[in-house]
Design an enzyme around this catalytic site. Structure first.
Site, mmCIF file in Angstrom:
data_model
loop_
_atom_site.group_PDB
_atom_site.id
_atom_site.type_symbol
_atom_site.label_atom_id
_atom_site.label_comp_id
_atom_site.label_asym_id
_atom_site.label_seq_id
_atom_site.Cartn_x
_atom_site.Cartn_y
_atom_site.Cartn_z
ATOM 1 N N TYR A 23 -17.276 -10.900 -28.663
ATOM 2 C CA TYR A 23 -17.824 -10.105 -29.770
ATOM 3 C C TYR A 23 -16.819 -9.900 -30.885
ATOM 4 C CZ TYR A 23 -21.272 -8.610 -26.252
ATOM 5 O OH TYR A 23 -22.233 -8.560 -25.290
ATOM 6 N N LYS A 274 -23.597 -2.829 -13.961
ATOM 7 C CA LYS A 274 -22.466 -2.055 -14.494
ATOM 8 C C LYS A 274 -21.711 -1.145 -13.496
ATOM 9 C CE LYS A 274 -22.762 -2.901 -19.209
ATOM 10 N NZ LYS A 274 -24.069 -3.347 -19.735
#
Ligand SMILES: *Cc1c(COP(=O)(O)O)cnc(C)c1O
Length: 425
Positions: A23, A274
């Site tokens: 990113y 997660k």
């Protein structure tokens, strides 16, 4: 290549031209911060500075870093068996974990398929939903209904169910199969609109996919539990499956162990990842209800789910997940989430007066300051680090998702850093 600064460790300078960072426009981005150790709620940088982690490493390290109970489980497992393939072989960490997840999840969400990342779990859930329809002899249900503001992963198929405009993937619009993207049904007129859309298009839709209670990476956008009850009603009415992506919300983040529990309803498939291993190793799961599983239970080999990641149900990751679940057993996490929630709500409230701030909100151990325009992520990360905090904004929001165990003084450091940067301290 941005020049490394003086005093950076050798490995950072030497590896900088070989690592492709996530990113990030690497040509103009600031160099990453070198981390050499973690403990509790803190990161230690190569120059010895400590930062309080406001993100729990992308929402994974819910019990804080280096929890001794998880570390012990990992040490025992690495000596016994770090990994074996899952095709044709079985091992205790995975079988115990599957049974425990089935026991903790509400309803008959009892059939656990393991993978290694969140995106892959969502892909598997999508594949299950498509094949569920095929196995029942229903044809033409090849699309998914997903929502504006949603985020479900970075792989090609999961990109198609992310928010088409705001998401990170608008670049690929037109390349991938078009899904049906709608607004969440937030009130009676929203429900009527979605009902009408489904009346028209349900014959081509396999499943509805949603992040329950809060859309995470799409901007930390909460919705009421009633929205989820509406989706359950509409899914049943129109014969489509309902998939909850609890990869962000699962394991206590929103105040209940799973976000679905706040709505009192269950999806047909749920995805988890997660915080599943307490932030130690990659592991994910797509968990199906009995009805979904039974559509695959057959004398027909072709009706089976043909999927099996190489590192599926990695024993180390499963051992870490079992140890993480042990830490949830006594309920202390719920008290901690309530404590963190109150500290975030109170500590961030003054930000309402900040320039460009349009909303300040807290849900469970998630605190959000929302702005009217995208924020300068790299610059703000740098300012937060100078204030002793690791906080990485996203789009138009500065948010905090700390470990549930973060001490009060560290929560104060985090919210004070946000107040300072927002200009209200
Ligand atoms: C992070 C996330 C994913 C993707 O998980 P990865 O492990 O990054 O592939 C999918 N859905 C939700 C809701 C997430 O928060």
């Amino acid at each position: 290549m941005p020049h490394p600064s003086q005093g950076d460790p050798d490995w950072l300078t030497e590896g900088a031209s070989s690592v492709w960072r996530p990113y990030c426009q690497m040509k103009t981005a600031r160099p990453p911060l070198p981390v050499v150790a973690t403990r509790g709620s803190r990161l230690t940088l190569a120059d010895g500075r400590e930062l309080v982690d406001g993100l729990a490493s992308w929402w994974t390290a819910c019990h804080g870093y280096n929890h001794p109970h998880i570390a012990d489980a990992l040490r025992r497992q690495i000596d016994a068996m770090p990994h074996v393939m899952f095709g044709g072989l079985a091992h205790e960490p995975a079988y115990r974990l599957a049974a425990r997840l089935a026991g903790l999840l509400p309803g008959d969400l009892d059939h656990v398929f393991f993978a290694e990342s969140g995106s892959v779990a969502v892909e598997i859930a999508m594949k299950m939903a498509l094949q569920f329809q095929i196995n029942r002899g229903v044809t033409g249900r090849t699309r998914f209904l997903a929502f504006r503001g949603g985020y479900h992963g970075d792989t090609l198929a999961t990109m198609t169910v992310c928010d088409p405009e705001e998401g990170m993937h608008s670049l690929f619009a037109g390349v991938m199969p078009a899904q049906v993207i709608a607004d969440l049904p937030r009130d009676a007129s929203g429900e009527a609109a979605l009902d009408a859309l489904l009346a028209e298009r349900a014959h081509e839709i396999a499943a509805i996919l949603v992040e329950p209670l809060i859309q995470g990476a799409g901007g930390m956008l909460p919705h009421s539990p009633e929205v989820l009850r509406t989706l359950r009603r509409l899914a049943d009415k129109h014969g489509v499956l309902l998939i909850f992506d609890e990869i962000f919300t699962g394991f206590g983040r929103t105040g209940t162990l799973f976000a679905m529990q706040a709505a009192g309803i269950e999806p047909d498939i749920v995805t988890l990842s997660k915080a599943l291993t307490g932030g130690t190793l990659p592991l994910s799961a797509a968990v199906a209800s009995r009805a979904v599983f039974e559509a695959f239970w057959s004398d027909e080999p072709g009706a089976a789910l043909m999927h099996g990641p190489t590192y599926m149900a990695n024993p180390l990751a499963c051992a870490a997940a079992n140890a993480s679940l042990d830490l949830f057993a006594d309920g202390t996490w719920a008290t901690n989430v309530a404590r963190v929630s109150a500290a975030l709500a109170e500590g961030l409230a003054p930000c309402r007066a900040g320039r460009g701030v349009v909303d300040v909100r807290a849900l469970g151990a998630i605190g959000v300051v929302a702005f009217d325009a995208p924020v300068a992520v790299g610059e703000l990360c740098g300012r937060f680090a100078e204030l002793g905090a690791w906080i990485r904004p996203m789009g138009k929001v500065v948010y905090l998702t700390p470990a549930f165990t973060t001490p009060d003084e560290d929560l104060e450091l985090l919210t004070k850093a946000v107040r300072t940067v927002v200009g209200v301290a």
